[in-house]
Write a protein that holds these residues in place. Structure first.
Motif, mmCIF file in Angstrom:
data_model
loop_
_atom_site.group_PDB
_atom_site.id
_atom_site.type_symbol
_atom_site.label_atom_id
_atom_site.label_comp_id
_atom_site.label_asym_id
_atom_site.label_seq_id
_atom_site.Cartn_x
_atom_site.Cartn_y
_atom_site.Cartn_z
ATOM 1 N N ARG A 79 31.745 32.504 77.412
ATOM 2 C CA ARG A 79 30.406 32.425 76.826
ATOM 3 C C ARG A 79 30.482 32.243 75.315
ATOM 4 O O ARG A 79 29.701 31.486 74.731
ATOM 5 C CB ARG A 79 29.599 33.653 77.223
ATOM 6 C CG ARG A 79 29.130 33.535 78.685
ATOM 7 C CD ARG A 79 29.017 34.841 79.393
ATOM 8 N NE ARG A 79 27.902 35.655 78.922
ATOM 9 C CZ ARG A 79 27.702 36.901 79.326
ATOM 10 N NH1 ARG A 79 28.557 37.469 80.161
ATOM 11 N NH2 ARG A 79 26.673 37.577 78.886
ATOM 12 N N LYS A 84 35.031 39.756 84.556
ATOM 13 C CA LYS A 84 33.747 39.730 85.271
ATOM 14 C C LYS A 84 32.596 39.301 84.375
ATOM 15 O O LYS A 84 31.632 38.719 84.843
ATOM 16 C CB LYS A 84 33.496 41.085 85.907
ATOM 17 C CG LYS A 84 34.574 41.274 86.963
ATOM 18 C CD LYS A 84 34.386 42.309 88.007
ATOM 19 C CE LYS A 84 35.475 42.111 89.049
ATOM 20 N NZ LYS A 84 36.438 43.195 89.116
ATOM 21 N N ARG A 136 30.881 36.704 89.590
ATOM 22 C CA ARG A 136 30.924 36.676 88.126
ATOM 23 C C ARG A 136 30.339 35.391 87.544
ATOM 24 O O ARG A 136 29.923 35.380 86.405
ATOM 25 C CB ARG A 136 32.342 36.917 87.628
ATOM 26 C CG ARG A 136 33.314 35.804 87.884
ATOM 27 C CD ARG A 136 34.718 36.252 87.555
ATOM 28 N NE ARG A 136 35.201 37.225 88.555
ATOM 29 C CZ ARG A 136 36.372 37.827 88.495
ATOM 30 N NH1 ARG A 136 37.162 37.598 87.486
ATOM 31 N NH2 ARG A 136 36.745 38.677 89.433
ATOM 32 N N PHE A 137 30.268 34.348 88.357
ATOM 33 C CA PHE A 137 29.695 33.109 87.826
ATOM 34 C C PHE A 137 28.176 33.188 87.688
ATOM 35 O O PHE A 137 27.555 32.312 87.099
ATOM 36 C CB PHE A 137 30.084 31.908 88.698
ATOM 37 C CG PHE A 137 31.478 31.427 88.428
ATOM 38 C CD1 PHE A 137 31.734 30.528 87.410
ATOM 39 C CD2 PHE A 137 32.544 31.908 89.173
ATOM 40 C CE1 PHE A 137 33.024 30.097 87.146
ATOM 41 C CE2 PHE A 137 33.842 31.492 88.914
ATOM 42 C CZ PHE A 137 34.082 30.584 87.903
ATOM 43 N N ALA A 196 26.840 35.149 85.797
ATOM 44 C CA ALA A 196 26.673 35.261 84.342
ATOM 45 C C ALA A 196 26.488 33.882 83.728
ATOM 46 O O ALA A 196 25.811 33.711 82.727
ATOM 47 C CB ALA A 196 27.897 35.955 83.735
ATOM 48 N N VAL A 197 27.106 32.903 84.355
ATOM 49 C CA VAL A 197 27.031 31.539 83.844
ATOM 50 C C VAL A 197 25.761 30.841 84.340
ATOM 51 O O VAL A 197 25.118 30.094 83.617
ATOM 52 C CB VAL A 197 28.272 30.739 84.322
ATOM 53 C CG1 VAL A 197 28.191 29.289 83.876
ATOM 54 C CG2 VAL A 197 29.538 31.379 83.785
ATOM 55 N N MET A 238 33.015 37.207 81.834
ATOM 56 C CA MET A 238 33.394 35.890 81.305
ATOM 57 C C MET A 238 33.039 35.778 79.825
ATOM 58 O O MET A 238 32.522 34.760 79.358
ATOM 59 C CB MET A 238 32.731 34.778 82.120
ATOM 60 C CG MET A 238 33.011 34.893 83.607
ATOM 61 S SD MET A 238 32.573 33.420 84.525
ATOM 62 C CE MET A 238 34.189 32.768 84.864
ATOM 63 N N SER A 253 31.456 24.414 81.137
ATOM 64 C CA SER A 253 32.127 25.650 81.546
ATOM 65 C C SER A 253 33.285 25.354 82.501
ATOM 66 O O SER A 253 34.339 25.978 82.436
ATOM 67 C CB SER A 253 31.147 26.634 82.171
ATOM 68 O OG SER A 253 30.514 26.084 83.285
ATOM 69 N N GLY A 275 31.170 26.696 88.079
ATOM 70 C CA GLY A 275 29.966 26.522 87.267
ATOM 71 C C GLY A 275 28.823 25.995 88.110
ATOM 72 O O GLY A 275 28.439 26.612 89.093
ATOM 73 N N GLN A 311 30.930 32.771 93.479
ATOM 74 C CA GLN A 311 31.550 34.040 93.104
ATOM 75 C C GLN A 311 30.645 34.817 92.151
ATOM 76 O O GLN A 311 30.062 34.260 91.224
ATOM 77 C CB GLN A 311 32.914 33.805 92.454
ATOM 78 C CG GLN A 311 33.748 35.066 92.446
ATOM 79 C CD GLN A 311 35.138 34.854 91.859
ATOM 80 O OE1 GLN A 311 35.381 33.893 91.150
ATOM 81 N NE2 GLN A 311 36.035 35.775 92.142
ATOM 82 N N MET A 352 26.966 25.148 78.548
ATOM 83 C CA MET A 352 27.494 25.951 79.650
ATOM 84 C C MET A 352 27.464 25.174 80.972
ATOM 85 O O MET A 352 28.403 25.239 81.761
ATOM 86 C CB MET A 352 26.645 27.222 79.766
ATOM 87 C CG MET A 352 27.154 28.200 80.768
ATOM 88 S SD MET A 352 28.722 28.891 80.266
ATOM 89 C CE MET A 352 28.241 30.536 79.877
ATOM 90 N N GLN A 361 37.535 32.336 90.589
ATOM 91 C CA GLN A 361 37.625 30.938 91.013
ATOM 92 C C GLN A 361 37.990 30.071 89.813
ATOM 93 O O GLN A 361 37.403 30.207 88.745
ATOM 94 C CB GLN A 361 36.295 30.487 91.606
ATOM 95 C CG GLN A 361 35.991 31.162 92.923
ATOM 96 C CD GLN A 361 34.842 30.491 93.661
ATOM 97 O OE1 GLN A 361 33.762 30.365 93.115
ATOM 98 N NE2 GLN A 361 35.079 30.090 94.896
#
Lengths: 327, 213
Positions: free
Chosen positions: A215, A209, B54-55, B57-58, A211, A248, B27, B52, A244, A172
């Motif tokens: 980071r 995946k 993978r986010f 991780a954020v 990221m 981000s 985010g 999603q 973040m 995304q």
């Protein structure tokens, strides 16, 4: 004043006619009901002059150099920092990023990617389709108001890219990046190659995946803010607000939907030549510009609100000044 | 998961408006609203996260300190329901593992809601654009007080969103009557207006909630 400028530089005026701004900007974005036309006209009346001057200088470069390619050198880098005129933007981005070369060396690749499925196609297609209608719904080229609607092209580009770079697939945010590229470059295949070049070579590991690069950037940002604007970092720590949370999206969307579109394009002008470091430069610049306000923030929601408001902030809209402050 | 309608729910809750062109979240975003529970004003701070995978991780490191969570799935897409348990694991690992409790309630669509939904421009009803009206909420409230889920006065409501507010305040009421350490997780089956394309039944969602709390 505005009227005069617009008339004088009529050919750069995009959608404006005689100082009256259209509800749709030159890139097809519909201006919201609360769009600040007054501030924008003040900005535009000055910026059109800048654009006219830049166009003249760029004509020179294009004339001096090889008509087909633009090579990166000190002068070009400087010129890119000052902004690429609309008419040369697509070509300059394509050439300087290396996308043109990649495309020329990979005949048929794009077509084949579209024809041949891959093992995780089902997931990939579902993800892309979920966001397809959520990509620039305020833009006439993506909301079904134009006959040359670009959603099919966007879908193709995202699908081809996801198949070619399985480590990223679809993330995304890429949808916005691809859509803006498409609006500038216009040609679908060229847009694909520019997107690939950007995500695989200029910004590696940002969208994977884990990221990872994102980071890392956020950690670097924290260190930079701590050393350059320690009071800002203190506010962030007191509010327990990690960068973040705030920034981000800026990096992932490469400032789309964060800054006004003019400013986004100016940042990208540098990004395709100088690489990812411009992203942190712009981030630091906006933090610096908001330092006084940030120091007044008491908690995380206030901080988030402050940075959400930068999209309509005139100091960011004045992209020429903003870019000068970045360096 | 992506596109289940989290941001739209939040927008409805904070602005009391349906947002047709709801952009997807990158985010984390924030929403706040002040609600009144038993005469006391409470400021709710709601974090809206990207869906999603993978986010995570954020976003996952910021679950801590949360008083509760809403887990949203799309009743027309089974995959979004199937992923609930992994979201739940995350929520449990990163919040307070012992006190998370589920129970479930059902909020059904009323004639009035249907009328309201009908007034939404036809374009957003097309298949490609996810319609994100909150007409049915499959909702949980805290269970360990021993009370059964509180029935909602569905017939008097004109928009599903209002019920979300009610439910949140119900959760809060239950919460305050407890030790105060309780984390609340709500399960929301979104897009109830697309009942015809339903892929996940209310009963199995209820079972999921019962098994997990």
């Amino acid at each position: 004043m505005a009227n005069k400028e617009v008339q004088k530089n009529g050919k750069f005026a995009g959608s404006s006619t005689l100082g009256k701004l259209s509800k749709i900007d030159p890139h097809g974005f519909e201006r919201s009901d609360n769009f600040d036309y007054v501030s924008y006209e003040i900005f535009e009346s000055e910026y059109l002059g800048v654009l006219a001057h830049r166009a003249k200088r760029w004509n020179q470069i294009i004339k001096d150099g090889d008509k087909k390619t633009i090579h990166s050198n000190g002068k070009v880098k400087r010129f890119c920092r000052k902004g690429i005129p609309d008419c040369y933007r697509a070509k300059t981005w394509m050439n300087l990023s290396g996308a043109t070369k990649r495309m020329e060396n990979s005949l048929d690749v794009y077509e084949k990617l579209l024809e041949t499925g891959c093992s995780n196609d089902v997931e990939l297609i579902e993800a892309i389709k979920t966001d397809l209608n959520r990509t620039f719904p305020e833009n006439i080229y993506f909301n079904g108001k134009m006959t040359d609607d670009k959603r099919q092209s966007l879908y193709n580009i995202l699908l081809a890219y996801g198949r070619r770079s399985p480590a990223i697939g679809y993330c995304q945010g890429i949808n916005f990046v691809a859509a803006l590229i498409l609006l500038v470059v216009k040609d679908e295949e060229k847009s694909f190659w520019l997107l690939s070049t950007l995500l695989d070579h200029i910004l590696p590991q940002y969208y994977t995946k884990s990221m990872l690069s994102l980071r890392v950037e956020m950690e670097v940002l924290k260190e930079l803010v701590s050393s350059k604007y320690p009071l800002c970092q203190e506010v962030m720590e007191r509010a327990q607000a990690p960068w973040m949370i705030v920034a981000s999206k800026w990096i992932i969307c490469l400032f789309i939907d964060v800054f006004p579109i003019e400013t986004v394009l100016r940042i990208w002008d540098c990004m395709f030549v100088e690489g990812s470091k411009i992203l942190l430069r712009a981030t630091l610049c906006v933090i610096k510009q908001n330092e006084t306000k940030l120091l007044l923030c008491k908690d995380m929601p206030e901080i988030v609100k402050l940075f959400e408001s930068i999209k309509t902030d005139t100091t960011v809209l004045e992209c020429h000044h903003f870019m000068q402050k970045c360096f | 998961d992506m596109g289940v309608g989290k941001s739209c729910l939040l927008h409805q809750f904070t602005e009391k408006k349906f947002m047709a062109d709801c952009p997807h979240t990158i985010g984390v975003e924030f929403g706040t609203r002040i609600i009144e529970v038993s005469g006391q004003k409470i400021k709710l701070q709601i974090w809206d996260t990207a869906g999603q995978e993978r986010f995570r991780a954020v976003t996952r490191s910021y679950y801590r300190g949360a008083a509760g969570a809403l887990m949203v799935y799309d009743i027309t897409r089974r995959s979004t329901y199937n992923h609930l348990s992994s979201w739940l694991t995350d929520a449990r690992n990163l919040t307070n593992p012992n006190t998370v409790k589920f129970s479930i309630n059902k909020y059904t669509i009323t004639g009035e809601q249907y009328r309201v939904m009908k007034e939404i421009p036809a374009v957003i009803w097309s298949h490609m654009v996810p319609v994100q009206v909150v007409a049915e909420l499959t909702v949980s409230t805290v269970g360990n007080t021993g009370t059964s889920p509180v029935p909602l006065e569905s017939s008097t409501r004109t928009a599903g969103v209002l019920s979300l507010e009610d439910i949140l305040s119900l959760g809060k009421t239950d919460n305050s009557s407890d030790s105060g350490e309780e984390d609340v997780i709500f399960l929301i089956g979104n897009k109830g207006d697309l009942d015809a394309q339903r892929d996940v039944t209310y009963e199995e969602a209820k079972q999921f909630a019962d098994e997990n709390g």
